[in-house]
Motif scaffolding. Structure first.
Motif, PDB file in Angstrom:
ATOM      1  N   HIS A  50      -2.109   3.680   1.087  1.00 55.11           N
ATOM      2  CA  HIS A  50      -0.657   3.627   1.253  1.00 55.11           C
ATOM      3  C   HIS A  50       0.038   4.405   0.118  1.00 55.11           C
ATOM      4  CE1 HIS A  50       3.191   1.768   2.441  1.00 55.11           C
ATOM      5  NE2 HIS A  50       3.419   1.674   1.130  1.00 55.11           N
ATOM      6  N   GLU A  51      -0.342   4.115  -1.116  1.00 56.12           N
ATOM      7  CA  GLU A  51       0.267   4.802  -2.261  1.00 56.12           C
ATOM      8  C   GLU A  51      -0.080   6.287  -2.256  1.00 56.12           C
ATOM      9  OE1 GLU A  51       2.599   3.562  -4.286  1.00 56.12           O
ATOM     10  OE2 GLU A  51       2.423   1.766  -3.047  1.00 56.12           O
ATOM     11  N   ALA A  52      -1.299   6.636  -1.866  1.00 57.78           N
ATOM     12  CA  ALA A  52      -1.686   8.043  -1.773  1.00 57.78           C
ATOM     13  C   ALA A  52      -0.812   8.774  -0.759  1.00 57.78           C
ATOM     14  CB  ALA A  52      -3.165   8.166  -1.394  1.00 57.78           C
ATOM     15  N   GLY A  53      -0.441   8.091   0.324  1.00 56.67           N
ATOM     16  CA  GLY A  53       0.456   8.694   1.314  1.00 56.67           C
ATOM     17  C   GLY A  53       1.820   9.008   0.732  1.00 56.67           C
ATOM     18  N   HIS A  54       2.376   8.056  -0.031  1.00 54.34           N
ATOM     19  CA  HIS A  54       3.656   8.314  -0.696  1.00 54.34           C
ATOM     20  C   HIS A  54       3.540   9.515  -1.633  1.00 54.34           C
ATOM     21  CE1 HIS A  54       5.788   4.782   0.672  1.00 54.34           C
ATOM     22  NE2 HIS A  54       4.936   3.936   0.095  1.00 54.34           N
ATOM     23  N   LEU A  55       2.490   9.492  -2.467  1.00 53.04           N
ATOM     24  CA  LEU A  55       2.344  10.525  -3.495  1.00 53.04           C
ATOM     25  C   LEU A  55       2.090  11.905  -2.905  1.00 53.04           C
ATOM     26  CD1 LEU A  55       0.233   8.616  -6.137  1.00 53.04           C
ATOM     27  CD2 LEU A  55       2.664   9.085  -6.160  1.00 53.04           C
ATOM     28  N   LEU A  56       1.172  11.983  -1.960  1.00 52.78           N
ATOM     29  CA  LEU A  56       0.847  13.283  -1.385  1.00 52.78           C
ATOM     30  C   LEU A  56       2.051  13.868  -0.662  1.00 52.78           C
ATOM     31  CD1 LEU A  56      -1.289  15.421  -1.015  1.00 52.78           C
ATOM     32  CD2 LEU A  56      -2.094  14.208   1.024  1.00 52.78           C
ATOM     33  N   THR A  57       2.770  13.037   0.070  1.00 51.55           N
ATOM     34  CA  THR A  57       3.969  13.520   0.758  1.00 51.55           C
ATOM     35  C   THR A  57       4.996  14.020  -0.252  1.00 51.55           C
ATOM     36  OG1 THR A  57       3.582  11.920   2.529  1.00 51.55           O
ATOM     37  CG2 THR A  57       5.760  12.899   2.417  1.00 51.55           C
ATOM     38  N   PRO A  72      -3.146  -6.452  -8.350  1.00 48.38           N
ATOM     39  CA  PRO A  72      -3.347  -7.591  -7.447  1.00 48.38           C
ATOM     40  C   PRO A  72      -2.163  -8.558  -7.512  1.00 48.38           C
ATOM     41  CG  PRO A  72      -4.701  -7.821  -9.394  1.00 48.38           C
ATOM     42  CD  PRO A  72      -4.037  -6.488  -9.499  1.00 48.38           C
ATOM     43  N   THR A  73      -1.846  -9.146  -6.378  1.00 44.00           N
ATOM     44  CA  THR A  73      -0.870 -10.234  -6.311  1.00 44.00           C
ATOM     45  C   THR A  73      -1.641 -11.470  -5.851  1.00 44.00           C
ATOM     46  OG1 THR A  73      -0.245  -9.744  -4.027  1.00 44.00           O
ATOM     47  CG2 THR A  73       1.005  -8.631  -5.761  1.00 44.00           C
ATOM     48  N   ASP A  74      -0.963 -12.463  -5.288  1.00 44.58           N
ATOM     49  CA  ASP A  74      -1.642 -13.692  -4.871  1.00 44.58           C
ATOM     50  C   ASP A  74      -2.777 -13.444  -3.885  1.00 44.58           C
ATOM     51  OD1 ASP A  74      -0.112 -15.241  -6.490  1.00 44.58           O
ATOM     52  OD2 ASP A  74       1.298 -15.827  -4.925  1.00 44.58           O
ATOM     53  N   TYR A  75      -2.543 -12.626  -2.862  1.00 45.17           N
ATOM     54  CA  TYR A  75      -3.601 -12.419  -1.875  1.00 45.17           C
ATOM     55  C   TYR A  75      -3.694 -10.985  -1.364  1.00 45.17           C
ATOM     56  CZ  TYR A  75       0.052 -12.819   1.693  1.00 45.17           C
ATOM     57  OH  TYR A  75       1.177 -12.642   2.445  1.00 45.17           O
ATOM     58  N   CYS A  76      -3.071 -10.056  -2.078  1.00 44.48           N
ATOM     59  CA  CYS A  76      -3.206  -8.653  -1.715  1.00 44.48           C
ATOM     60  C   CYS A  76      -2.937  -7.807  -2.954  1.00 44.48           C
ATOM     61  CB  CYS A  76      -2.250  -8.280  -0.581  1.00 44.48           C
ATOM     62  SG  CYS A  76      -0.515  -8.374  -1.041  1.00 44.48           S
ATOM     63  N   TYR A  77      -2.861  -6.521  -2.774  1.00 44.37           N
ATOM     64  CA  TYR A  77      -2.501  -5.613  -3.854  1.00 44.37           C
ATOM     65  C   TYR A  77      -1.150  -4.998  -3.537  1.00 44.37           C
ATOM     66  CZ  TYR A  77      -7.017  -5.716  -6.144  1.00 44.37           C
ATOM     67  OH  TYR A  77      -8.124  -6.107  -6.833  1.00 44.37           O
ATOM     68  N   GLU A  78      -0.422  -4.656  -4.583  1.00 45.68           N
ATOM     69  CA  GLU A  78       0.833  -3.937  -4.428  1.00 45.68           C
ATOM     70  C   GLU A  78       0.765  -2.695  -5.282  1.00 45.68           C
ATOM     71  OE1 GLU A  78       4.123  -6.457  -5.401  1.00 45.68           O
ATOM     72  OE2 GLU A  78       3.927  -7.612  -3.555  1.00 45.68           O
ATOM     73  N   ALA A 106       2.705   6.173   7.155  1.00 46.17           N
ATOM     74  CA  ALA A 106       2.049   7.258   7.894  1.00 46.17           C
ATOM     75  C   ALA A 106       0.598   7.413   7.455  1.00 46.17           C
ATOM     76  CB  ALA A 106       2.812   8.562   7.694  1.00 46.17           C
ATOM     77  N   ALA A 107       0.325   7.253   6.162  1.00 51.75           N
ATOM     78  CA  ALA A 107      -1.050   7.393   5.662  1.00 51.75           C
ATOM     79  C   ALA A 107      -1.961   6.347   6.274  1.00 51.75           C
ATOM     80  CB  ALA A 107      -1.065   7.285   4.140  1.00 51.75           C
TER      81      ALA A 107
END
Length: 187
Positions: A50-57, A72-78, A106-107
């Motif tokens: 997801h972050e790679a999509g933001h950055l590459l775009t 990491p957050t409680d049960y996922c990553y941000e 989109a990524a």
């Protein structure tokens, strides 16, 4: 299974499109905790994509990125990033800023990550960012944001981002892996 030839490698891993619903069911039944869901959901990889999509775009649009990180957050990553904004006073700048905002969603689609396994992913933040960029500039006759025009622009931009990221799929994967391999943040 104890008779597995290599205990560290699965010969028949759980299919990605089944993993999300299984994890959500186990969470609902309180058979696993949110921390366990983090470990089994591939959340870190999904966030890196997801972050790679933001950055590459952003980079392909001519923007400058200072750093990106995932935590990491409680049960996922941000994820988070620090990047220069485009000039929002121009239509081209607004379009590029929306492309950056929608690049994460989109990524995930380009990398064929099924919706079912994105247990903590919410694209509404990305669309809200795009709304925030466009709303002051596209108003109806009463001075309110022209939602039809804004939605049409978002659809057009999302389609364009899908095409761009699909053409740069290899770079997207490399950037996601680079984000994953960095301990703290990628500069």
């Amino acid at each position: 299974a104890p008779n597995r030839t290599d205990a560290a490698q699965r010969s028949n891993p759980c299919p990605l499109d089944k993993r999300g619903p299984i994890i959500l069911t186990l969470l609902d039944m309180e058979m696993i905790q949110r921390g366990d869901a983090l470990r089994v959901s591939n959340s870190r990889w999904i966030t890196a994509v997801h972050e790679a999509g933001h950055l590459l775009t952003h980079i392909l649009s001519g923007g400058q990125v200072n750093y990106v990180s995932i935590q990491p957050t409680d049960y996922c990553y941000e994820g988070g990033a620090n990047a220069e904004y485009f000039d929002l006073s121009t239509e081209d700048g607004r379009r590029k800023e929306c492309m950056t905002a929608l690049g994460g969603a989109a990524a995930a689609q380009v990398m064929r990550i099924p919706n079912a396994i994105r247990i903590c992913y919410d694209a509404s933040k990305d669309y809200q960012r795009c709304d925030d960029v466009l709303s002051p500039y596209y108003l109806d006759a009463d001075g309110f944001p022209d939602t039809e025009r804004i939605e049409a622009i978002q659809e057009s931009v999302f389609s364009e981002v899908l095409t761009v990221l699909d053409e740069h799929r290899q770079e997207l994967m490399k950037l996601a892996n680079l984000i994953l391999s960095s301990e703290d943040r990628l500069q």
